[in-house]
Design an enzyme around this catalytic site. Sequence first.
Site, PDB file in Angstrom:
ATOM      1  N   TYR A  32      -6.165  -8.438  -2.686  1.00  0.00           N
ATOM      2  CA  TYR A  32      -6.884  -7.858  -1.554  1.00  0.00           C
ATOM      3  C   TYR A  32      -5.962  -7.017  -0.698  1.00  0.00           C
ATOM      4  O   TYR A  32      -4.740  -7.041  -0.864  1.00  0.00           O
ATOM      5  CB  TYR A  32      -7.560  -8.963  -0.722  1.00  0.00           C
ATOM      6  CG  TYR A  32      -6.636  -9.779   0.160  1.00  0.00           C
ATOM      7  CD1 TYR A  32      -5.747 -10.713  -0.374  1.00  0.00           C
ATOM      8  CD2 TYR A  32      -6.653  -9.613   1.546  1.00  0.00           C
ATOM      9  CE1 TYR A  32      -4.919 -11.449   0.441  1.00  0.00           C
ATOM     10  CE2 TYR A  32      -5.820 -10.357   2.371  1.00  0.00           C
ATOM     11  CZ  TYR A  32      -4.949 -11.280   1.812  1.00  0.00           C
ATOM     12  OH  TYR A  32      -4.114 -12.007   2.626  1.00  0.00           O
ATOM     13  N   ARG A  51       0.236  -0.515  -2.283  1.00  0.00           N
ATOM     14  CA  ARG A  51       0.484  -1.944  -2.570  1.00  0.00           C
ATOM     15  C   ARG A  51      -0.639  -2.522  -3.422  1.00  0.00           C
ATOM     16  O   ARG A  51      -0.384  -3.361  -4.307  1.00  0.00           O
ATOM     17  CB  ARG A  51       0.649  -2.737  -1.278  1.00  0.00           C
ATOM     18  CG  ARG A  51       1.057  -4.188  -1.562  1.00  0.00           C
ATOM     19  CD  ARG A  51       1.375  -4.960  -0.306  1.00  0.00           C
ATOM     20  NE  ARG A  51       0.232  -5.016   0.585  1.00  0.00           N
ATOM     21  CZ  ARG A  51       0.277  -5.414   1.852  1.00  0.00           C
ATOM     22  NH1 ARG A  51       1.419  -5.812   2.376  1.00  0.00           N
ATOM     23  NH2 ARG A  51      -0.805  -5.432   2.599  1.00  0.00           N
ATOM     24  N   ARG A 100     -16.432 -19.395 -18.224  1.00  0.00           N
ATOM     25  CA  ARG A 100     -15.148 -19.818 -17.665  1.00  0.00           C
ATOM     26  C   ARG A 100     -14.145 -20.045 -18.788  1.00  0.00           C
ATOM     27  O   ARG A 100     -14.447 -20.768 -19.741  1.00  0.00           O
ATOM     28  CB  ARG A 100     -15.322 -21.109 -16.848  1.00  0.00           C
ATOM     29  CG  ARG A 100     -14.003 -21.646 -16.277  1.00  0.00           C
ATOM     30  CD  ARG A 100     -14.241 -22.872 -15.413  1.00  0.00           C
ATOM     31  NE  ARG A 100     -13.004 -23.331 -14.794  1.00  0.00           N
ATOM     32  CZ  ARG A 100     -12.164 -24.229 -15.332  1.00  0.00           C
ATOM     33  NH1 ARG A 100     -12.432 -24.779 -16.494  1.00  0.00           N
ATOM     34  NH2 ARG A 100     -11.067 -24.571 -14.692  1.00  0.00           N
ATOM     35  N   LYS A 150      -0.386  -9.586  -3.418  1.00  0.00           N
ATOM     36  CA  LYS A 150      -1.315  -9.982  -2.344  1.00  0.00           C
ATOM     37  C   LYS A 150      -2.582 -10.588  -2.940  1.00  0.00           C
ATOM     38  O   LYS A 150      -3.635  -9.952  -2.996  1.00  0.00           O
ATOM     39  CB  LYS A 150      -1.629  -8.774  -1.454  1.00  0.00           C
ATOM     40  CG  LYS A 150      -2.216  -9.173  -0.100  1.00  0.00           C
ATOM     41  CD  LYS A 150      -2.143  -8.025   0.877  1.00  0.00           C
ATOM     42  CE  LYS A 150      -2.879  -8.265   2.171  1.00  0.00           C
ATOM     43  NZ  LYS A 150      -2.403  -9.378   2.959  1.00  0.00           N
ATOM     44  N   GLU A 182       8.020 -16.402   5.698  1.00  0.00           N
ATOM     45  CA  GLU A 182       7.176 -15.511   6.510  1.00  0.00           C
ATOM     46  C   GLU A 182       6.136 -16.354   7.228  1.00  0.00           C
ATOM     47  O   GLU A 182       6.081 -17.567   7.050  1.00  0.00           O
ATOM     48  CB  GLU A 182       6.514 -14.441   5.626  1.00  0.00           C
ATOM     49  CG  GLU A 182       5.656 -15.016   4.521  1.00  0.00           C
ATOM     50  CD  GLU A 182       5.174 -13.999   3.496  1.00  0.00           C
ATOM     51  OE1 GLU A 182       4.964 -12.826   3.845  1.00  0.00           O
ATOM     52  OE2 GLU A 182       4.998 -14.402   2.335  1.00  0.00           O
ATOM     53  N   LEU A 206       5.506 -11.344   1.064  1.00  0.00           N
ATOM     54  CA  LEU A 206       4.707 -10.137   0.911  1.00  0.00           C
ATOM     55  C   LEU A 206       5.474  -8.956   1.494  1.00  0.00           C
ATOM     56  O   LEU A 206       6.084  -9.087   2.563  1.00  0.00           O
ATOM     57  CB  LEU A 206       3.362 -10.292   1.632  1.00  0.00           C
ATOM     58  CG  LEU A 206       2.399  -9.147   1.342  1.00  0.00           C
ATOM     59  CD1 LEU A 206       1.859  -9.251  -0.083  1.00  0.00           C
ATOM     60  CD2 LEU A 206       1.259  -9.109   2.336  1.00  0.00           C
TER      61      LEU A 206
HETATM   62  N1  PDD Z   1      -2.073 -10.518   5.940  1.00  0.00           N
HETATM   63  N2  PDD Z   1       2.723 -11.831   4.845  1.00  0.00           N
HETATM   64  C1  PDD Z   1       1.562 -12.406   4.500  1.00  0.00           C
HETATM   65  C2  PDD Z   1       1.593 -13.719   3.799  1.00  0.00           C
HETATM   66  C3  PDD Z   1       0.321 -11.767   4.788  1.00  0.00           C
HETATM   67  O1  PDD Z   1      -0.826 -12.337   4.428  1.00  0.00           O
HETATM   68  C4  PDD Z   1       0.350 -10.522   5.482  1.00  0.00           C
HETATM   69  C5  PDD Z   1      -0.910  -9.773   5.813  1.00  0.00           C
HETATM   70  C6  PDD Z   1       1.595  -9.970   5.831  1.00  0.00           C
HETATM   71  C7  PDD Z   1       1.708  -8.638   6.537  1.00  0.00           C
HETATM   72  O2  PDD Z   1       1.421  -7.572   5.674  1.00  0.00           O
HETATM   73  P1  PDD Z   1       0.811  -6.208   6.237  1.00  0.00           P
HETATM   74  O3  PDD Z   1       1.731  -5.735   7.294  1.00  0.00           O
HETATM   75  O4  PDD Z   1       0.782  -5.320   5.066  1.00  0.00           O
HETATM   76  O5  PDD Z   1      -0.565  -6.544   6.782  1.00  0.00           O
HETATM   77  C8  PDD Z   1       2.757 -10.647   5.494  1.00  0.00           C
HETATM   78  C9  PDD Z   1      -3.354  -9.852   6.187  1.00  0.00           C
HETATM   79  C10 PDD Z   1      -3.377  -9.078   7.472  1.00  0.00           C
HETATM   80  C11 PDD Z   1      -4.469 -10.865   6.063  1.00  0.00           C
HETATM   81  O6  PDD Z   1      -4.368 -11.677   5.157  1.00  0.00           O
HETATM   82  O7  PDD Z   1      -5.441 -10.814   6.835  1.00  0.00           O
END
Ligand code: PDD
Length: 286
Positions: A32, A51, A100, A150, A182, A206
């Site tokens: 996503y 990405r 499945r 992601k 993170e 990420l």
């Molecule tokens: N999340 N690390 C993780 C684990 C994340 O899920 C996200 C973003 C980030 C930051 O990435 P970016 O700057 O590209 O948004 C870092 C999104 C916002 C979400 O899951 O809603």
Amino acid sequence: MRTVYVNGDYLPETEAKVSIFDRAFLMADGVYEVTSVLGGKLIDFEGHLARLERSLNELDIKKPAVFDDLLDIHRELVRANQIEDGLVYLQVTRGSDGDRDFAFPDRETTEPTLVLFTQSKPGLATSPQAETGLKIISIDDQRWGRRDIKTVQLLYPSMGKMMAKAAGCDDAWMVEEGHVTEGTSNNAYIVKDGKIITRQLSNDILHGITRAAVLRFAREAQMTVEERLFTVDEAKDADEAFVTSASAFVMPVVEIDGQGVGTGTPGPVAKRLREIYLEESQNAAI
Ligand code: PDD
């Protein structure tokens, strides 16, 4: 009612359907992106698209046939739902071959599922949390080893948010082998003696699109950036801490495990980076 996008169609949200055999539903086999919208325009869109392509490649998920139209699809949803400030959520899954099985279905005959929807968040860039800062807890990082992709496997991050909530806090930073990886949905930073410190890129975190932009702006503003491991103790002893993400931009962290960071209020570096990021990214928004 929102208009959403599912596999080529713009539909009212109640009419949008995906198979119960979809691999994302059965196996979390999907990726996503979340792109923010400010003033009706998309922030860092190209970064999110790049990405997405990388995530699909890493998992050998076919690119949706309309990949090159994704900007238009984002814009059409923003228009149809009259989003001034908010988010566009996009998900691509490996799809379904109607049963499945652990083995991936034949990529020649199975089309990926593509879903997009918007979330309206009036005043997204003027969140009061930016003034007060976040209180966070540290928790063990129990996610899988390819956090650079992601994926929609968000159960542990969701549990982390609930652990934070139970502790009366806003979020959690995850820790592996003594070092912060993170936040549950953001990248983590500390500031010590004027230096901005954040974990270096690897499969452990990420590769945040906001992170890349913020570090570029920081360097352009002659700030010192150190991409390296740091511990929770170092964070507690830092002058400032903050997080970045597409939905929070740059957000100060004022407390870690009940201990105030620096003065216990949002620090000048986080405030400055938030201002720069919001200004520059809105100027470049499309
Ligand atoms: N999340 N690390 C993780 C684990 C994340 O899920 C996200 C973003 C980030 C930051 O990435 P970016 O700057 O590209 O948004 C870092 C999104 C916002 C979400 O899951 O809603």
